[in-house]
Design a protein around this motif. Structure first.
Motif, PDB file in Angstrom:
ATOM      1  N   ILE A 124     -16.966 -22.017  13.627  1.00  0.00           N
ATOM      2  CA  ILE A 124     -18.222 -22.752  13.813  1.00  0.00           C
ATOM      3  C   ILE A 124     -19.408 -21.803  13.756  1.00  0.00           C
ATOM      4  CG2 ILE A 124     -19.540 -24.252  15.354  1.00  0.00           C
ATOM      5  CD1 ILE A 124     -16.960 -25.295  16.470  1.00  0.00           C
ATOM      6  N   PHE A 125     -19.388 -20.753  14.583  1.00  0.00           N
ATOM      7  CA  PHE A 125     -20.478 -19.775  14.531  1.00  0.00           C
ATOM      8  C   PHE A 125     -20.063 -18.495  15.249  1.00  0.00           C
ATOM      9  CE2 PHE A 125     -21.204 -22.054  18.487  1.00  0.00           C
ATOM     10  CZ  PHE A 125     -21.522 -21.047  19.385  1.00  0.00           C
ATOM     11  N   SER A 126     -20.779 -17.439  14.922  1.00  0.00           N
ATOM     12  CA  SER A 126     -20.592 -16.133  15.552  1.00  0.00           C
ATOM     13  C   SER A 126     -21.895 -15.732  16.234  1.00  0.00           C
ATOM     14  CB  SER A 126     -20.205 -15.087  14.506  1.00  0.00           C
ATOM     15  OG  SER A 126     -20.427 -13.780  14.980  1.00  0.00           O
ATOM     16  N   LEU A 127     -21.816 -15.257  17.461  1.00  0.00           N
ATOM     17  CA  LEU A 127     -23.022 -14.802  18.152  1.00  0.00           C
ATOM     18  C   LEU A 127     -23.624 -13.599  17.446  1.00  0.00           C
ATOM     19  CD1 LEU A 127     -21.946 -15.043  21.914  1.00  0.00           C
ATOM     20  CD2 LEU A 127     -23.397 -16.620  20.641  1.00  0.00           C
ATOM     21  N   TYR A 177     -26.086 -23.422  21.542  1.00  0.00           N
ATOM     22  CA  TYR A 177     -25.814 -23.795  20.151  1.00  0.00           C
ATOM     23  C   TYR A 177     -26.125 -25.283  19.980  1.00  0.00           C
ATOM     24  CZ  TYR A 177     -23.334 -24.526  15.747  1.00  0.00           C
ATOM     25  OH  TYR A 177     -23.011 -24.838  14.455  1.00  0.00           O
ATOM     26  N   LYS A 178     -27.107 -25.559  19.127  1.00  0.00           N
ATOM     27  CA  LYS A 178     -27.545 -26.933  18.874  1.00  0.00           C
ATOM     28  C   LYS A 178     -28.049 -27.029  17.450  1.00  0.00           C
ATOM     29  CE  LYS A 178     -28.765 -31.182  20.146  1.00  0.00           C
ATOM     30  NZ  LYS A 178     -27.769 -32.215  20.505  1.00  0.00           N
ATOM     31  N   ASP A 179     -27.668 -28.111  16.749  1.00  0.00           N
ATOM     32  CA  ASP A 179     -28.132 -28.341  15.379  1.00  0.00           C
ATOM     33  C   ASP A 179     -27.855 -27.142  14.474  1.00  0.00           C
ATOM     34  OD1 ASP A 179     -29.104 -30.850  16.150  1.00  0.00           O
ATOM     35  OD2 ASP A 179     -31.032 -29.997  16.762  1.00  0.00           O
ATOM     36  N   ASN A 180     -26.646 -26.610  14.582  1.00  0.00           N
ATOM     37  CA  ASN A 180     -26.185 -25.497  13.745  1.00  0.00           C
ATOM     38  C   ASN A 180     -26.996 -24.223  13.915  1.00  0.00           C
ATOM     39  OD1 ASN A 180     -24.119 -27.061  12.472  1.00  0.00           O
ATOM     40  ND2 ASN A 180     -25.698 -28.012  11.205  1.00  0.00           N
TER      41      ASN A 180
END
Length: 300
Positions: A124-127, A177-180
């Protein structure tokens, strides 16, 4: 260990759909079977004895996050399956939650992944990739220590700067994390606060309770907050644990390896009522209403 617990240094505690209690420790994980504790560790195939988190995915299967990857355990057959996905192999899996869409979210090192019903893993995502460092805040290696989802499907990401210690100095910042998009969360208000957050609890009323190195902080839906410190009756300002129980009481733990207590906040009144010789890491109620406290060094 006494009574069959995998290790006296507990890390997490969970009640599954059947009401059975599971305990993660630094020496594996334990669960009750016919009134007795059964333990699983590296001898049984666990990739690392240090268990970070657990999540029940159905009545018989449990996901277990360790310092060195993710496994799936069947409590009926006792089968232990390592997740073979290369994205998770050898990583510090410290957060597992089921989101509102029914997918399982996994926090491994600095990255959040999703696991769908078909057992497919997606990044999903990486900090590290999502946060741009500045001169005032140079890049710091971050490891996810917790994931919380609020009613608006916003993800709140808790972090540490070191996977191998429990030092207050290693507690990291909170990200949203919000709205990509990933952003660093800051507490807005008149006080010059920049707290480091150990744990976050979101109530049914969508209030956020934060266990921080600057006390216990309650943030309301409108953004207003109240901070509780030793001046308000806390045992210490270094609060490492927060849990909201079914009766709306707030249970509070402190980051102290010596003399310690568990406190309870109800109607703005703080009472210290459980004495400990070490600090608590997790609290969970059993099906009969008793509160189970997982400690670092003193078992349950």
């Amino acid at each position: 260990p006494v009574d069959g617990l995998a290790d006296a240094y507990c890390t997490s505690i969970l009640r599954d759909q059947r009401g059975q209690m599971w305990i993660g420790t630094e020496g594996g994980f334990s669960f009750f079977e016919n009134g007795q504790l059964t333990s699983v560790n590296m001898v049984n195939g666990l990739p690392n004895n240090w268990v970070r988190c657990m999540l029940a995915i159905n009545e018989k299967e449990m996901l277990v996050g360790t310092r060195s990857g993710l496994v799936q355990f069947n409590s009926q057959t006792k089968d232990l399956k390592k997740n073979k996905n290369k994205e998770l192999s050898g990583k510090n899996v410290a957060a597992l939650i089921k989101n509102q869409d029914g997918d399982i979210l996994i926090g491994a090192d600095d990255t959040v992944y999703s696991l769908d019903s078909k057992n497919q893993i997606r990044k999903i995502f990486s900090l590290t990739e999502g946060i741009i460092p500045t001169k005032k805040e140079p890049p710091v290696p971050l490891l996810i220590s917790g994931i919380i989802e609020d009613k608006n499907k916003t993800l709140w990401i808790l972090t540490r700067e070191n996977a191998y210690t429990d030092s207050p100095d290693d507690i990291g910042r909170v990200f949203r994390y919000k709205d990509n998009s990933v952003s660093k969360w800051k507490l807005l208000g008149n006080e010059m606060l920049n707290p480091r957050v150990y744990q976050m609890e979101i109530s049914a009323e969508d209030e956020r309770w934060l266990a921080t190195n600057q006390g216990l902080i309650k943030i309301e839906k409108n953004g207003n907050y109240k901070r509780y410190t030793t001046k308000d009756g806390l045992f210490l300002d270094e609060v490492n644990l927060v849990y909201k129980s079914f009766d709306n009481s707030i249970w509070i733990g402190y980051a102290s390896r010596g003399k310690n207590v568990i406190s309870r906040l109800n109607a703005d009144r703080i009472v210290h009522f459980i004495k400990l010789n070490n600090y608590a890491r997790a609290i969970s109620p059993s099906i009969d209403g008793k509160m189970w406290i997982a400690t670092a060094g003193n078992g349950l």
